[in-house]
Motif scaffolding. Structure first.
Motif, PDB file in Angstrom:
ATOM      1  N   ARG A  32       1.052  -1.362   0.266  1.00  0.00           N
ATOM      2  CA  ARG A  32       0.130  -0.003   0.249  1.00  0.00           C
ATOM      3  C   ARG A  32       0.862   1.359   0.133  1.00  0.00           C
ATOM      4  NH1 ARG A  32      -3.742  -1.593   4.602  1.00  0.00           N
ATOM      5  NH2 ARG A  32      -4.948  -3.047   3.533  1.00  0.00           N
ATOM      6  N   LYS A  33       1.662   1.321   1.007  1.00  0.00           N
ATOM      7  CA  LYS A  33       2.847   2.188   0.900  1.00  0.00           C
ATOM      8  C   LYS A  33       3.441   2.705  -0.339  1.00  0.00           C
ATOM      9  CE  LYS A  33       5.900   4.096   4.433  1.00  0.00           C
ATOM     10  NZ  LYS A  33       6.585   3.866   5.611  1.00  0.00           N
ATOM     11  N   LEU A  34       4.016   1.263  -1.092  1.00  0.00           N
ATOM     12  CA  LEU A  34       4.481   1.518  -2.470  1.00  0.00           C
ATOM     13  C   LEU A  34       3.466   2.147  -3.446  1.00  0.00           C
ATOM     14  CD1 LEU A  34       7.549   1.096  -3.509  1.00  0.00           C
ATOM     15  CD2 LEU A  34       6.736  -1.299  -3.747  1.00  0.00           C
ATOM     16  N   ALA A  35       2.489   1.505  -3.476  1.00  0.00           N
ATOM     17  CA  ALA A  35       1.596   2.021  -4.380  1.00  0.00           C
ATOM     18  C   ALA A  35       1.161   3.468  -4.139  1.00  0.00           C
ATOM     19  CB  ALA A  35       0.135   1.415  -4.341  1.00  0.00           C
ATOM     20  N   GLN A  36       0.969   4.153  -2.846  1.00  0.00           N
ATOM     21  CA  GLN A  36       0.891   5.477  -2.901  1.00  0.00           C
ATOM     22  C   GLN A  36       2.091   6.138  -3.289  1.00  0.00           C
ATOM     23  OE1 GLN A  36      -1.741   7.102  -1.538  1.00  0.00           O
ATOM     24  NE2 GLN A  36      -0.429   8.963  -2.219  1.00  0.00           N
ATOM     25  N   GLN A  37       3.343   5.721  -2.946  1.00  0.00           N
ATOM     26  CA  GLN A  37       4.595   6.413  -3.599  1.00  0.00           C
ATOM     27  C   GLN A  37       4.602   6.408  -5.229  1.00  0.00           C
ATOM     28  OE1 GLN A  37       7.852   4.514  -1.513  1.00  0.00           O
ATOM     29  NE2 GLN A  37       7.866   5.776   0.282  1.00  0.00           N
ATOM     30  N   VAL A  38       4.352   5.339  -5.709  1.00  0.00           N
ATOM     31  CA  VAL A  38       4.110   5.083  -7.148  1.00  0.00           C
ATOM     32  C   VAL A  38       3.002   6.269  -7.725  1.00  0.00           C
ATOM     33  CG1 VAL A  38       3.391   3.806  -8.958  1.00  0.00           C
ATOM     34  CG2 VAL A  38       4.723   2.939  -7.323  1.00  0.00           C
ATOM     35  N   ALA A  39       2.054   6.275  -6.992  1.00  0.00           N
ATOM     36  CA  ALA A  39       1.069   7.376  -7.529  1.00  0.00           C
ATOM     37  C   ALA A  39       1.358   8.912  -7.527  1.00  0.00           C
ATOM     38  CB  ALA A  39      -0.304   7.082  -6.625  1.00  0.00           C
ATOM     39  N   ASN A  40       2.189   8.874  -6.393  1.00  0.00           N
ATOM     40  CA  ASN A  40       2.809  10.420  -5.974  1.00  0.00           C
ATOM     41  C   ASN A  40       3.746  10.634  -7.231  1.00  0.00           C
ATOM     42  OD1 ASN A  40       1.383  10.599  -3.850  1.00  0.00           O
ATOM     43  ND2 ASN A  40       2.997  10.272  -2.479  1.00  0.00           N
ATOM     44  N   CYS A  41       4.693   9.456  -7.678  1.00  0.00           N
ATOM     45  CA  CYS A  41       5.637   9.839  -8.740  1.00  0.00           C
ATOM     46  C   CYS A  41       4.815  10.094  -9.965  1.00  0.00           C
ATOM     47  CB  CYS A  41       6.558   8.630  -8.720  1.00  0.00           C
ATOM     48  SG  CYS A  41       7.542   8.496  -7.394  1.00  0.00           S
ATOM     49  N   ARG A  42       3.689   9.174 -10.288  1.00  0.00           N
ATOM     50  CA  ARG A  42       3.058   9.400 -11.331  1.00  0.00           C
ATOM     51  C   ARG A  42       2.444  10.849 -11.506  1.00  0.00           C
ATOM     52  NH1 ARG A  42       0.521   3.728 -11.416  1.00  0.00           N
ATOM     53  NH2 ARG A  42       2.088   2.846 -12.948  1.00  0.00           N
ATOM     54  N   GLN A  43       1.921  11.311 -10.429  1.00  0.00           N
ATOM     55  CA  GLN A  43       1.131  12.735 -10.241  1.00  0.00           C
ATOM     56  C   GLN A  43       2.494  13.771 -10.701  1.00  0.00           C
ATOM     57  OE1 GLN A  43      -0.451  13.375  -6.586  1.00  0.00           O
ATOM     58  NE2 GLN A  43      -2.368  12.419  -7.182  1.00  0.00           N
ATOM     59  N   CYS A  44       3.687  13.535 -10.231  1.00  0.00           N
ATOM     60  CA  CYS A  44       4.835  14.500 -10.281  1.00  0.00           C
ATOM     61  C   CYS A  44       5.248  14.504 -11.857  1.00  0.00           C
ATOM     62  CB  CYS A  44       6.099  13.928  -9.346  1.00  0.00           C
ATOM     63  SG  CYS A  44       7.481  15.113  -9.627  1.00  0.00           S
ATOM     64  N   LEU A  45       5.386  13.271 -12.312  1.00  0.00           N
ATOM     65  CA  LEU A  45       5.896  12.971 -13.810  1.00  0.00           C
ATOM     66  C   LEU A  45       4.774  13.631 -14.708  1.00  0.00           C
ATOM     67  CD1 LEU A  45       7.338  11.622 -15.656  1.00  0.00           C
ATOM     68  CD2 LEU A  45       6.006   9.502 -15.786  1.00  0.00           C
ATOM     69  N   GLU A  46       3.485  13.776 -14.433  1.00  0.00           N
ATOM     70  CA  GLU A  46       2.455  14.307 -15.079  1.00  0.00           C
ATOM     71  C   GLU A  46       2.610  16.034 -15.140  1.00  0.00           C
ATOM     72  OE1 GLU A  46      -1.518  12.996 -13.926  1.00  0.00           O
ATOM     73  OE2 GLU A  46      -0.949  10.968 -14.351  1.00  0.00           O
ATOM     74  N   ARG A  47       2.642  16.283 -14.045  1.00  0.00           N
ATOM     75  CA  ARG A  47       3.233  17.757 -13.663  1.00  0.00           C
ATOM     76  C   ARG A  47       4.420  18.383 -14.480  1.00  0.00           C
ATOM     77  NH1 ARG A  47       1.567  16.808  -8.236  1.00  0.00           N
ATOM     78  NH2 ARG A  47       3.566  16.753  -7.735  1.00  0.00           N
ATOM     79  N   SER A  48       5.475  17.456 -14.386  1.00  0.00           N
ATOM     80  CA  SER A  48       6.768  17.698 -15.078  1.00  0.00           C
ATOM     81  C   SER A  48       6.580  17.599 -16.462  1.00  0.00           C
ATOM     82  CB  SER A  48       7.555  16.675 -14.604  1.00  0.00           C
ATOM     83  OG  SER A  48       7.909  16.801 -13.228  1.00  0.00           O
ATOM     84  N   THR A  49       5.762  16.686 -17.039  1.00  0.00           N
ATOM     85  CA  THR A  49       5.540  16.733 -18.653  1.00  0.00           C
ATOM     86  C   THR A  49       4.611  18.127 -18.912  1.00  0.00           C
ATOM     87  OG1 THR A  49       5.346  14.099 -18.327  1.00  0.00           O
ATOM     88  CG2 THR A  49       4.357  15.270 -20.391  1.00  0.00           C
ATOM     89  N   VAL A  50       3.932  18.504 -18.179  1.00  0.00           N
ATOM     90  CA  VAL A  50       2.884  19.657 -18.693  1.00  0.00           C
ATOM     91  C   VAL A  50       3.886  20.738 -18.454  1.00  0.00           C
ATOM     92  CG1 VAL A  50       1.213  21.062 -17.764  1.00  0.00           C
ATOM     93  CG2 VAL A  50       0.748  18.848 -17.902  1.00  0.00           C
ATOM     94  N   LEU A  51       4.918  21.057 -17.577  1.00  0.00           N
ATOM     95  CA  LEU A  51       5.815  21.950 -17.485  1.00  0.00           C
ATOM     96  C   LEU A  51       6.693  22.125 -18.617  1.00  0.00           C
ATOM     97  CD1 LEU A  51       6.720  22.245 -13.795  1.00  0.00           C
ATOM     98  CD2 LEU A  51       5.890  23.997 -15.111  1.00  0.00           C
TER      99      LEU A  51
END
Length: 178
Positions: free
Chosen positions: A42-61
């Motif tokens: 669960r903890k790892l899945a939350q970290q993966v979700a956080n990384c995906r969000q960061c990746l999406e924001r970074s892609t937009v930037l």
């Protein structure tokens, strides 16, 4: 034959009881391992979700930065570049919290399965023998009118929880045992 049958039945009963205890403990430990696995996943899945969000924001930037680089109007470029630079700085700072805090090498550091002591005890199963008698340390023993203190040490392999000490007081009419 009756005595042998009785001892064999007792042996089977005791061994079955030991196996039941081991089976129950095995289940409890297996459940704890599975619970730890679920928690860590669960903890790892939350970290993966956080990384995906960061990746999406970074892609937009990155897309915005590429679009700004194509801007021909210098004044407009400077105005939008500052905004994008600030957002990139914020994204870079927030990406530091995405470093995983799970060490995969010791993911089960709370579980140390060492049954060597239990194995040794089980391998030593045999008929019960009486413990060795204690050695009385006479230099430490005392006696008074109504108190007797006896000090002893036991060199037995297994700790003896208690010994019974009986003494008799001879009175004129009867013996009193305590």
């Amino acid at each position: 034959q009756v005595n042998t049958a009785m001892h064999e039945a007792k042996l089977m009963e005791e061994c079955d009881e030991l196996m039941e205890i081991i089976r129950q403990r095995k289940q409890v430990i297996a459940v704890k391992i599975k619970e730890t696995k679920v928690m860590k996943l669960r903890k790892l899945a939350q970290q993966v979700a956080n990384c995906r969000q960061c990746l999406e924001r970074s892609t937009v930037l990155i897309n915005q930065a590429e679009h700004i680089l194509k801007e021909n109007d210098h004044a407009r470029f400077l105005q939008t570049a500052r905004n994008v630079a600030e957002r990139v700085a914020m994204a870079t700072a927030s990406s530091q919290i995405l470093i995983p805090d799970i060490n995969f090498n010791d993911a089960f550091e709370n579980f140390a399965l060492d049954f060597s002591r239990e194995k040794k005890l089980l391998e030593g199963l045999d008929y019960l023998t009486a413990p060795n008698p204690p050695s009385v340390r006479e230099e430490l023993c005392t006696a008074s009118h109504d108190t007797i203190t006896v000090h002893w040490i036991s060199e037995d392999e297994f700790s003896v929880s208690s010994y019974e000490l009986q003494y008799t007081i001879f009175t004129g009419q009867a013996n009193f045992i305590s």
